[in-house]
Design a protein around this motif. Structure first.
Motif, PDB file in Angstrom:
ATOM      1  N   GLU A  46       0.841  -1.204   0.000  1.00 47.29           N
ATOM      2  CA  GLU A  46       0.000   0.000   0.000  1.00 47.29           C
ATOM      3  C   GLU A  46       0.881   1.261   0.000  1.00 47.29           C
ATOM      4  O   GLU A  46       0.882   2.027   0.953  1.00 47.29           O
ATOM      5  N   GLY A  48       0.672   4.139  -1.388  1.00 46.25           N
ATOM      6  CA  GLY A  48      -0.047   5.412  -1.205  1.00 46.25           C
ATOM      7  C   GLY A  48      -0.346   5.671   0.257  1.00 46.25           C
ATOM      8  O   GLY A  48      -0.135   6.786   0.758  1.00 46.25           O
ATOM      9  N   LEU A  49      -0.838   4.658   0.949  1.00 44.77           N
ATOM     10  CA  LEU A  49      -1.125   4.793   2.379  1.00 44.77           C
ATOM     11  C   LEU A  49       0.173   4.998   3.162  1.00 44.77           C
ATOM     12  O   LEU A  49       0.233   5.836   4.059  1.00 44.77           O
ATOM     13  N   SER A  51       2.790   6.438   2.143  1.00 42.64           N
ATOM     14  CA  SER A  51       3.184   7.820   1.908  1.00 42.64           C
ATOM     15  C   SER A  51       2.388   8.770   2.795  1.00 42.64           C
ATOM     16  O   SER A  51       2.947   9.686   3.401  1.00 42.64           O
ATOM     17  N   GLN A  52       1.063   8.546   2.885  1.00 37.15           N
ATOM     18  CA  GLN A  52       0.225   9.383   3.755  1.00 37.15           C
ATOM     19  C   GLN A  52       0.691   9.313   5.209  1.00 37.15           C
ATOM     20  O   GLN A  52       0.573  10.293   5.942  1.00 37.15           O
ATOM     21  N   LEU A  53       1.203   8.160   5.617  1.00 39.96           N
ATOM     22  CA  LEU A  53       1.645   7.961   7.001  1.00 39.96           C
ATOM     23  C   LEU A  53       3.097   8.395   7.221  1.00 39.96           C
ATOM     24  O   LEU A  53       3.627   8.236   8.316  1.00 39.96           O
TER      25      LEU A  53
END
Length: 179
Positions: A46, A48-49, A51-53
């Motif tokens: 994941e 993308g996730l 990266s968000q974290l």
């Protein structure tokens, strides 16, 4: 998080990270539920996730990443709510933070007999020796457990008690979400 002390196991580090995060929100908060996922697997599966974290910063992040879940319904008892949870295979474990009031062992002999749960809670809340505590309890699918306890009157990262069997009933309830 940068202020989380290095701990022996990834699970202990995750519990302390959650404790630090929740302590930054202040007291008198509802219970919070977290999924614990393998950080390396998260970065691979994941991105993308991850990266968000903030896990795509080039630093190798080992261990477990806590991901806060939706708010726990306030109108449903915690044990009933936990009984409705089923985790996908990607979730390695889960953690819960909850605030409670507790009495020292010396006060247990003075608890009136036959009180309903609501009356017992009111009696404890009015007791002069009560202490407010925030408990962070985590379990993994493999049975590993860890807890962190923080007293409101000693609200400091250096005053957090950790151990695998501090809140066994809550750990059992969380472990049941993987059964």
């Amino acid at each position: 998080m940068s202020n989380t002390p290095m701990a022996a196991s990834p699970l202990t580090r995750a519990v302390l990270e959650i404790d630090e995060y929740v302590s930054g929100l202040g007291w008198d908060r509802p219970a919070r539920l977290f999924a614990l996922v393998d950080t390396a697997r998260l970065r691979t599966q994941e991105p993308g996730l991850a990266s968000q974290l903030g896990l795509d910063d080039g630093v190798e992040h080992a261990g477990l990443t806590p991901i806060e879940q939706e708010e726990i319904p306030a109108n449903k008892p915690l044990d009933e709510f936990l009984g409705t949870i089923a985790w996908p295979d990607a979730v390695a474990g889960c953690a819960l933070t909850v605030e409670r009031q507790m009495l020292p062992p010396s006060a247990e002999t003075s608890v009136p007999e036959g009180l309903s749960d609501a009356k017992l809670a009111a009696w404890v809340a009015a007791h002069p020796d009560r202490q407010e505590v925030r408990m962070t309890v985590a379990v993994l699918r493999d049975g590993a457990r860890e807890s962190a306890l923080r007293l409101r009157e000693k609200d400091s990262p250096t005053e957090v008690l950790t151990g695998s069997d501090l809140v066994p009933g809550l750990a059992d309830a969380l472990a049941a979400t993987f059964a």
